[in-house]
Enzyme design. Structure first.
Site, PDB file in Angstrom:
ATOM      1  N   CYS A 280       0.968  -1.178  -0.138  1.00 51.68           N
ATOM      2  CA  CYS A 280       0.078  -0.091   0.233  1.00 51.68           C
ATOM      3  C   CYS A 280       0.447   1.401   0.170  1.00 51.68           C
ATOM      4  CB  CYS A 280      -0.326  -0.330   1.281  1.00 51.68           C
ATOM      5  SG  CYS A 280      -1.981  -1.379   1.511  1.00 51.68           S
ATOM      6  N   HIS A 436      -3.952   6.776   6.154  1.00 46.94           N
ATOM      7  CA  HIS A 436      -4.283   4.879   5.451  1.00 46.94           C
ATOM      8  C   HIS A 436      -5.723   4.930   5.384  1.00 46.94           C
ATOM      9  CE1 HIS A 436      -2.617   2.225   2.949  1.00 46.94           C
ATOM     10  NE2 HIS A 436      -3.166   1.336   3.829  1.00 46.94           N
ATOM     11  N   HIS A 474      -9.490   1.653  -1.694  1.00 46.03           N
ATOM     12  CA  HIS A 474      -8.215   1.551  -1.833  1.00 46.03           C
ATOM     13  C   HIS A 474      -7.672   0.562  -2.961  1.00 46.03           C
ATOM     14  CE1 HIS A 474      -4.508   0.182   0.378  1.00 46.03           C
ATOM     15  NE2 HIS A 474      -4.743  -0.032   1.037  1.00 46.03           N
TER      16      HIS A 474
END
Length: 637
Positions: A280, A436, A474
């Protein structure tokens, strides 16, 4: 003297729409826009989604109706909004009610052998030993099987996860250029990188003429490669499905392809290239490479980006099997719904609230960075600057996917840089965090603790935290790019997107020194001096980046350059801004097309002029120096 990497262009495509000129950001805060801005962004979506085209002063619908811009956006607004951001997976991606799940079985003969007919071309190349074949007319055979026969029955099931952050419905990046069966992630990359290049407002060749070819670099990748059927996905499953492997699936599946495509088909870059992977944190890893190259003086122009297209049944099932995704049944449980009641897919992702897993998304984002001296000389627009990017691993871990300690160091260093560069008051009162914010129960606890403890350590009483995954999901390796695009929009409009999909902050979230707004937080443009972009990736890949506002960036540059130099920059910038606005208008009307230069000015070794100190390339005004200094001179003593 270190060069400051300034952002002179940005672009991309996400579930919120086109990124350049803040259109994607504006979709997040649409209700806070004035009527002109709202109309512009809705128009951009309408043409992007192929709901209208522009011709001779009017917008034409697919049905042939001619409408004014105002009439177009009023008639389509509800449709445009419902087909953007996180939503139920649309059949254009795949049918959530019919996910292929073939069943293996063994057929056993009864009193008589199994007998069936089949076309000869469907017979296996290696016949089982218990088969007897009898030729029939018409290219068929009769097969008699003694004992058992292994078969696969086609079967389907309903998807357990039915929500995702998808690009606007109707947008087809492959239709805008000669995509030649490119994987979706690379189609998105061509569009996004083109958007970023055109947003600069200066022709790339004009910039390149000022530089040596090796003063340019491209850093881009994704976290998991191209896993749809045109990439690694088809490569691995086609043989089992009886389909033919193509010549493109292997090479185009590599995760560094978003950089390779830009070098080969957009810029013709012969300078530095690379693609870092960090789950990520992938986008921020590539950003770090670009920042280091510019700050060192080795490069003057750098393109940084990424592209991930993971909205496929196989990838979603992989994450679901890990227990990482928000399944429908868990969303229903969160809202006390029965099995027959549909979940609120728009609110599937709930950062720092009571949640049950993240929501997959797709996105492609690109930044164009310049050294500060090239930006001032070129009259480039300055949308901000990147102070630094910090990366740390987690150390020893029990589970490779569990969070660890690395993020405390990355965010702590980022906060320290802001304090040392801009001062204590700026950090405490005029900075915020783009978290995040994945919407998993584990992330809400661990990331809130990281941010909260950092705030305590630096004396920040109420650190504002935003999380754009609430709106677009995401996008894996491109997530950092999504966060950066939202931050650039905050400096233009002054509104920090709130955690609007989260009904309330969960009880186990650490928030003594945090401000976790459940609605948009309005302020003045430029009110925030800096944004800290945070990423926590699988495997212990942590990164935190410091973004500086355009106002702060210009203030810093005014200390390095004279007032006369700054004034000349502003004068040159006027023409650049005019060119950039013309591109925005063309893109909003759906007229512009991505850059894609296939088989364009391809060079071979015979075309080069080579000496022992430099290489001249046709089409490049300046040569590449190959006169490399010995960095180990002390060994010669």
């Amino acid at each position: 003297m270190s060069q400051l990497p300034v952002i002179v262009g940005f672009g991309g495509i996400s579930p919120a729409g086109r990124s350049s000129f803040h259109h994607g950001y504006r979709r997040l805060i649409l209700d806070h826009l004035d009527s002109t801005q709202r109309t512009e962004t809705l128009t951009s979506l309408a043409t992007l989604m192929q709901r209208a085209s522009y011709s001779e002063g009017a917008f034409i619908t697919p049905e042939g109706q001619r409408l004014t811009q105002q009439d177009l956006t009023q008639s389509l607004e509800a449709e445009l909004l419902s087909n953007t951001l996180i939503r139920r997976i649309h059949p254009d991606w795949f049918d959530v009610n019919a996910i292929m799940l073939n069943k293996a079985a063994t057929l056993r003969a009864g009193d008589t052998p199994l007998t069936f007919r089949v076309r000869n071309r469907h017979l296996p190349q290696t016949l089982p030993s218990n088969w007897k074949i009898r030729a029939l007319p018409g290219g068929e055979s009769e097969v008699e099987v003694s004992g058992g026969c292994d078969v696969i029955f086609p079967d389907y099931r309903q998807a357990a996860v039915q929500s995702a952050g998808m690009l606007p419905t109707g947008f087809d990046p492959g239709s805008l250029y000669q995509s030649r069966n490119h994987p979706r992630g690379l189609q998105m990359s061509v569009y996004a990188a083109s958007d970023a290049i055109m947003s600069v407002g200066i022709d790339f060749l004009e910039i390149a003429a000022k530089l040596s070819p090796d003063q340019i670099a491209v850093f881009a990748s994704n976290s998991i490669g191209q896993l749809d059927d045109s990439g690694f996905g088809g490569l691995t499953k086609f043989p089992a499905l009886g389909k033919r492997t193509t010549s493109k699936q292997m090479p185009l599946g590599y995760a560094q392809m978003p950089a390779d495509f830009i070098n080969a088909y957009l810029l013709g870059n012969v300078g530095l290239t690379g693609g870092a992977l960090g789950a990520c944190a992938t986008f921020l890893y590539n950003l770090r490479s670009g920042v280091e190259e510019i700050r060192s003086g080795r490069r003057k122009l750098v393109m940084v980006g990424g592209s991930d297209a993971p909205v496929t049944p196989e990838i979603i099932e992989g994450f679901r099997a890990m227990g990482a995704l928000a399944e429908d049944k868990y969303l229903q449980a969160l809202d006390n719904l029965s099995e027959s009641q549909a979940p609120d897919y728009r609110r599937a992702c709930r950062p720092f609230g009571n949640n049950c897993g993240f929501t997959i998304g797709e996105s492609s984002q690109y930044l164009v960075l310049m050294s500060d001296d090239l930006a001032i000389e070129s009259g480039a627009q300055i949308f901000g600057a990147v102070g630094d990017v910090f990366v740390h691993a987690d150390g020893h871990k029990k589970s490779i996917s569990a969070p660890g300690i690395g993020n405390y160091m990355t965010l702590g260093k980022a906060a320290s840089l802001v304090r040392n560069l801009l001062g204590e008051t700026s950090l405490r009162q005029r900075s915020y965090v783009q978290a995040h914010g994945t919407s998993t129960p584990q992330n809400r606890v661990t990331e809130s603790h990281v941010i909260n403890e950092t705030a305590k350590a630096f004396g920040i009483e109420s650190w504002t935290v935003s999380a754009v995954k609430a709106y677009i999901g995401h996008s894996q390796g491109c997530a950092g790019g999504d966060q950066i695009m939202a931050s650039l929009g905050v400096w233009q409009h002054g509104i920090i997107p709130g955690l609007t999909t989260t009904p309330e902050i969960a009880g186990d979230v650490y928030q003594s020194n945090l401000n976790l707004p459940l609605s948009h937080q309005a302020g003045e443009p430029g009110q925030m001096d800096s944004a800290l972009i945070n990423a926590k990736g699988f495997g212990g890949n942590n990164a935190s980046a410091v973004l500086l506002s355009p106002q702060i960036t210009e203030s810093l540059l005014s200390k390095r350059y004279s007032s006369e130099q700054m004034q000349r920059w502003r004068i040159r910038r006027e023409k650049v801004e005019e060119t950039a606005r013309a591109y925005d208008l063309s893109a909003t009307r759906g007229i512009s097309r991505p850059l894609y230069l296939y088989d364009n000015q391809v060079l071979t070794g015979e075309d080069l002029s080579i000496s022992d100190t430099e290489i001249h390339l046709p089409g490049y005004p300046n040569p590449v120096s190959i006169n490399v200094e010995n960095p180990y001179k002390d060994f010669n003593k």
